[in-house]
Write an enzyme that holds these catalytic residues in place. Structure first.
Site, PDB file in Angstrom:
ATOM      1  N   GLN A 142     -13.598   1.702  -2.065  1.00 21.09           N
ATOM      2  CA  GLN A 142     -13.602   0.283  -1.689  1.00 21.09           C
ATOM      3  C   GLN A 142     -14.881   0.002  -0.907  1.00 21.09           C
ATOM      4  O   GLN A 142     -15.500   0.918  -0.360  1.00 21.09           O
ATOM      5  CB  GLN A 142     -12.400  -0.063  -0.792  1.00 21.09           C
ATOM      6  CG  GLN A 142     -11.129  -0.364  -1.561  1.00 21.09           C
ATOM      7  CD  GLN A 142     -10.048  -1.002  -0.700  1.00 21.09           C
ATOM      8  OE1 GLN A 142     -10.162  -1.065   0.518  1.00 21.09           O
ATOM      9  NE2 GLN A 142      -9.003  -1.460  -1.352  1.00 21.09           N
ATOM     10  N   VAL A 145      -5.593 -11.489   7.567  1.00 19.10           N
ATOM     11  CA  VAL A 145      -6.485 -12.659   7.446  1.00 19.10           C
ATOM     12  C   VAL A 145      -5.643 -13.930   7.370  1.00 19.10           C
ATOM     13  O   VAL A 145      -4.490 -13.903   6.941  1.00 19.10           O
ATOM     14  CB  VAL A 145      -7.408 -12.561   6.199  1.00 19.10           C
ATOM     15  CG1 VAL A 145      -8.476 -11.520   6.389  1.00 19.10           C
ATOM     16  CG2 VAL A 145      -6.610 -12.312   4.934  1.00 19.10           C
ATOM     17  N   ALA A 162     -13.598 -11.486   6.478  1.00 24.69           N
ATOM     18  CA  ALA A 162     -13.587 -10.101   5.988  1.00 24.69           C
ATOM     19  C   ALA A 162     -13.287 -10.132   4.500  1.00 24.69           C
ATOM     20  O   ALA A 162     -12.690 -11.092   4.005  1.00 24.69           O
ATOM     21  CB  ALA A 162     -12.524  -9.294   6.731  1.00 24.69           C
ATOM     22  N   HIS A 188      -6.901   1.687   2.444  1.00 27.09           N
ATOM     23  CA  HIS A 188      -7.976   0.709   2.229  1.00 27.09           C
ATOM     24  C   HIS A 188      -9.038   0.932   3.311  1.00 27.09           C
ATOM     25  O   HIS A 188      -8.824   1.729   4.239  1.00 27.09           O
ATOM     26  CB  HIS A 188      -7.443  -0.732   2.237  1.00 27.09           C
ATOM     27  CG  HIS A 188      -6.572  -1.087   3.409  1.00 27.09           C
ATOM     28  ND1 HIS A 188      -6.146  -2.365   3.670  1.00 27.09           N
ATOM     29  CD2 HIS A 188      -6.058  -0.341   4.424  1.00 27.09           C
ATOM     30  CE1 HIS A 188      -5.404  -2.388   4.756  1.00 27.09           C
ATOM     31  NE2 HIS A 188      -5.340  -1.169   5.233  1.00 27.09           N
ATOM     32  N   TRP A 207       0.839  -1.193   0.000  1.00 28.51           N
ATOM     33  CA  TRP A 207       0.000   0.000   0.000  1.00 28.51           C
ATOM     34  C   TRP A 207       0.879   1.250   0.000  1.00 28.51           C
ATOM     35  O   TRP A 207       1.380   1.666   1.055  1.00 28.51           O
ATOM     36  CB  TRP A 207      -0.903   0.009   1.241  1.00 28.51           C
ATOM     37  CG  TRP A 207      -1.898  -1.105   1.227  1.00 28.51           C
ATOM     38  CD1 TRP A 207      -3.087  -1.119   0.562  1.00 28.51           C
ATOM     39  CD2 TRP A 207      -1.819  -2.372   1.895  1.00 28.51           C
ATOM     40  NE1 TRP A 207      -3.737  -2.310   0.771  1.00 28.51           N
ATOM     41  CE2 TRP A 207      -2.992  -3.104   1.584  1.00 28.51           C
ATOM     42  CE3 TRP A 207      -0.871  -2.975   2.719  1.00 28.51           C
ATOM     43  CZ2 TRP A 207      -3.230  -4.378   2.064  1.00 28.51           C
ATOM     44  CZ3 TRP A 207      -1.113  -4.243   3.197  1.00 28.51           C
ATOM     45  CH2 TRP A 207      -2.279  -4.936   2.869  1.00 28.51           C
ATOM     46  N   ARG A 226      -4.078   6.046  -2.618  1.00 26.62           N
ATOM     47  CA  ARG A 226      -2.757   5.397  -2.714  1.00 26.62           C
ATOM     48  C   ARG A 226      -1.844   6.230  -3.590  1.00 26.62           C
ATOM     49  O   ARG A 226      -2.282   6.774  -4.614  1.00 26.62           O
ATOM     50  CB  ARG A 226      -2.878   3.973  -3.285  1.00 26.62           C
ATOM     51  CG  ARG A 226      -3.558   3.051  -2.299  1.00 26.62           C
ATOM     52  CD  ARG A 226      -3.514   1.604  -2.721  1.00 26.62           C
ATOM     53  NE  ARG A 226      -4.490   0.860  -1.934  1.00 26.62           N
ATOM     54  CZ  ARG A 226      -4.766  -0.418  -2.096  1.00 26.62           C
ATOM     55  NH1 ARG A 226      -4.145  -1.110  -3.023  1.00 26.62           N
ATOM     56  NH2 ARG A 226      -5.669  -1.007  -1.353  1.00 26.62           N
TER      57      ARG A 226
HETATM   58  C1  FA5 Z   1      -7.000  -4.550   0.057  1.00 27.32           C
HETATM   59  O1  FA5 Z   1      -6.978  -3.305   0.013  1.00 27.32           O
HETATM   60  C2  FA5 Z   1      -7.456  -5.280   1.252  1.00 27.32           C
HETATM   61  N1  FA5 Z   1      -7.738  -4.374   2.318  1.00 27.32           N
HETATM   62  C3  FA5 Z   1      -8.695  -6.120   0.876  1.00 27.32           C
HETATM   63  C4  FA5 Z   1      -9.074  -7.115   1.947  1.00 27.32           C
HETATM   64  C5  FA5 Z   1     -10.014  -6.793   2.892  1.00 27.32           C
HETATM   65  C6  FA5 Z   1      -8.464  -8.379   1.978  1.00 27.32           C
HETATM   66  C7  FA5 Z   1     -10.389  -7.693   3.881  1.00 27.32           C
HETATM   67  C8  FA5 Z   1      -8.797  -9.299   2.966  1.00 27.32           C
HETATM   68  C9  FA5 Z   1      -9.767  -8.960   3.902  1.00 27.32           C
HETATM   69  P1  FA5 Z   1      -6.230  -4.749  -2.417  1.00 27.32           P
HETATM   70  O2  FA5 Z   1      -5.023  -3.893  -2.307  1.00 27.32           O
HETATM   71  O3  FA5 Z   1      -6.146  -5.916  -3.321  1.00 27.32           O
HETATM   72  O4  FA5 Z   1      -6.682  -5.318  -1.008  1.00 27.32           O
HETATM   73  O5  FA5 Z   1      -7.441  -3.821  -2.898  1.00 27.32           O
HETATM   74  C10 FA5 Z   1      -8.768  -4.327  -2.975  1.00 27.32           C
HETATM   75  C11 FA5 Z   1      -9.452  -3.780  -4.230  1.00 27.32           C
HETATM   76  O6  FA5 Z   1      -9.387  -2.362  -4.238  1.00 27.32           O
HETATM   77  C12 FA5 Z   1      -8.775  -4.217  -5.526  1.00 27.32           C
HETATM   78  O7  FA5 Z   1      -9.260  -5.467  -5.945  1.00 27.32           O
HETATM   79  C13 FA5 Z   1      -9.213  -3.136  -6.478  1.00 27.32           C
HETATM   80  O8  FA5 Z   1     -10.499  -3.402  -6.988  1.00 27.32           O
HETATM   81  C14 FA5 Z   1      -9.296  -1.919  -5.584  1.00 27.32           C
HETATM   82  N2  FA5 Z   1      -8.094  -1.082  -5.757  1.00 27.32           N
HETATM   83  C15 FA5 Z   1      -6.902  -1.230  -5.165  1.00 27.32           C
HETATM   84  N3  FA5 Z   1      -6.053  -0.283  -5.576  1.00 27.32           N
HETATM   85  C16 FA5 Z   1      -6.720   0.468  -6.462  1.00 27.32           C
HETATM   86  C17 FA5 Z   1      -6.388   1.630  -7.241  1.00 27.32           C
HETATM   87  N4  FA5 Z   1      -5.189   2.216  -7.176  1.00 27.32           N
HETATM   88  N5  FA5 Z   1      -7.346   2.168  -8.051  1.00 27.32           N
HETATM   89  C18 FA5 Z   1      -8.570   1.592  -8.104  1.00 27.32           C
HETATM   90  N6  FA5 Z   1      -8.952   0.516  -7.395  1.00 27.32           N
HETATM   91  C19 FA5 Z   1      -8.033  -0.041  -6.579  1.00 27.32           C
END
Ligand code: FA5
Length: 350
Positions: A220, A263, A317, A180, A159, A206
């Site tokens: 999100q 998790v 989650a 997130h 992140w 981010r």
């Molecule tokens: C997470 O942020 C974790 N907090 C998700 C999670 C929650 C996992 C609870 C387990 C339990 P990740 O970095 O993969 O995971 O982001 C989740 C979703 O946010 C991605 O699948 C995507 O759809 C969206 N996302 C992430 N970064 C971006 C971005 N820069 N622009 C647009 N959408 C994004």
């Protein structure tokens, strides 16, 4: 010559008197034509110019022009006076026709991301989840530490973070723009006892290069369920139901191992591509699957940190990006369309 000069002076005096006494715009126009028209009195006098001695012509010609201009000026001024109607008369003239059909007011519409967030939340609300929201400016503690990501932990690289200047951050503790919605897991568990079933939509930030699938500000939707005897089967059943409700009842889902420090076990969930029905196409990059979220069973360390007994309670989650979901659902190829402010794009989502 003197006679002609006198004629011109008389004509000017008469014209001006007549202009001033004209009762309305029509009369004024008649007066103008009478003096300045093609067969008007001034024109008639001018026709006599060639009969004058050559040395007199310039003087009389100039005088005739002056007379013409003076008359024209008065006509313009008088016409303007007729056109400016006093207030009372405007009221008397202006009538509202109440029988005319109304003018349709320009109505706005919900942004496609807002629409999809509402649909996602709606599906979970029907399954018994409550909707909550939380702060976008967050403590390092909630965004990272309490989620099993201590300082210097390599998982922080997952992140890229916008940090708040320590000089303005309160109490000297590190603050950031949340990367997130997962910090809300901690905030909610700190404030409530199980059973917990919440869904948390919200903005995240981010420090990332913007491209077709990444923005530096995006949404999100987080989900959290904690209770006694919650198992991985509950996670799978809930998310499968969600996917079928949003993408169609024939959808298949696939879970694969993934890593998130908060998790254990962690997974990502994909749905079978609704465009090619799993056969492979451009949308699913020939894999037959579309990844839509990250999820997992809440880590026992996280439960213990908020005072939940991990021997008694368990939970799952998940976190998903609504823009990603909307892109898949509507076949949109570039995430930047959503906030590009192009009405031709936005009007496609009534
Ligand atoms: C997470 O942020 C974790 N907090 C998700 C999670 C929650 C996992 C609870 C387990 C339990 P990740 O970095 O993969 O995971 O982001 C989740 C979703 O946010 C991605 O699948 C995507 O759809 C969206 N996302 C992430 N970064 C971006 C971005 N820069 N622009 C647009 N959408 C994004």
């Amino acid at each position: 010559m003197n006679e002609l000069r006198r004629d011109l002076e008389n004509l000017q005096a008469q014209a001006i008197a007549q202009i001033q006494s004209s009762a309305d715009a029509t009369q004024l126009e008649q007066t103008r034509v009478q003096f300045l028209g093609r067969k008007g009195r001034l024109t008639t006098i001018l026709r006599q110019l060639p009969t004058l001695a050559a040395e007199d012509r310039p003087t009389i010609g100039a005088l005739a022009n002056q007379v013409k201009e003076a008359i024209e000026e008065r006509v313009v001024a008088r016409r303007a006076a007729f056109e400016s109607v006093p207030g009372d008369e405007i009221l008397a003239k202006d009538q509202i026709d109440v029988t005319l059909p109304g003018r349709r007011p320009g109505l706005g519409r919900l942004h496609p991301i807002t629409q999809i967030i509402r649909r996602i939340c709606g599906v979970f609300v029907e399954m018994g989840f409550a909707v909550m929201e939380g702060p976008e400016v967050e403590w390092d503690y909630y965004n990272f530490e309490a989620l099993n990501i201590p300082e210097e932990h390599p998982a922080r690289d997952m992140w890229d973070t916008f940090w708040i200047d320590p000089a303005t951050s309160q109490a000297g503790k590190p603050m950031l723009l949340r990367t997130h919605t997962s910090p809300m897991q901690i905030r909610i568990m700190e404030q409530t006892r199980p059973p917990v079933r919440v869904i948390v939509p919200g903005k995240c930030y981010r420090y990332e290069a913007v491209d077709a699938s990444h923005e530096s500000q995006f949404d999100q939707v987080e989900g959290l369920a904690v209770d006694e005897q919650i198992t991985f089967a509950d996670l799978k059943g809930t998310l499968h139901t969600f996917a079928r409700r949003l993408f169609g009842k024939d959808r298949k889902v696939r879970f694969r191992c993934d890593y998130f420090p908060f998790v254990e076990p962690g997974v990502d969930m994909s749905i079978d591509c609704f465009l090619c029905k799993g056969g492979g196409c451009r949308l699913c990059k020939e894999t037959g699957w579309l990844e839509i979220l990250g999820a997992g069973m809440v880590h026992p360390g996280v439960l213990a940190r908020v005072g939940y007994d991990p021997a008694r309670y368990s939970g799952f989650a998940f976190g998903l990006g609504p823009a990603r979901v909307a892109m898949l659902k509507y076949g949109i190829e570039d995430i930047r369309f959503f906030h590009g402010n192009d009405l031709r794009f936005l009007r496609q989502f009534p």
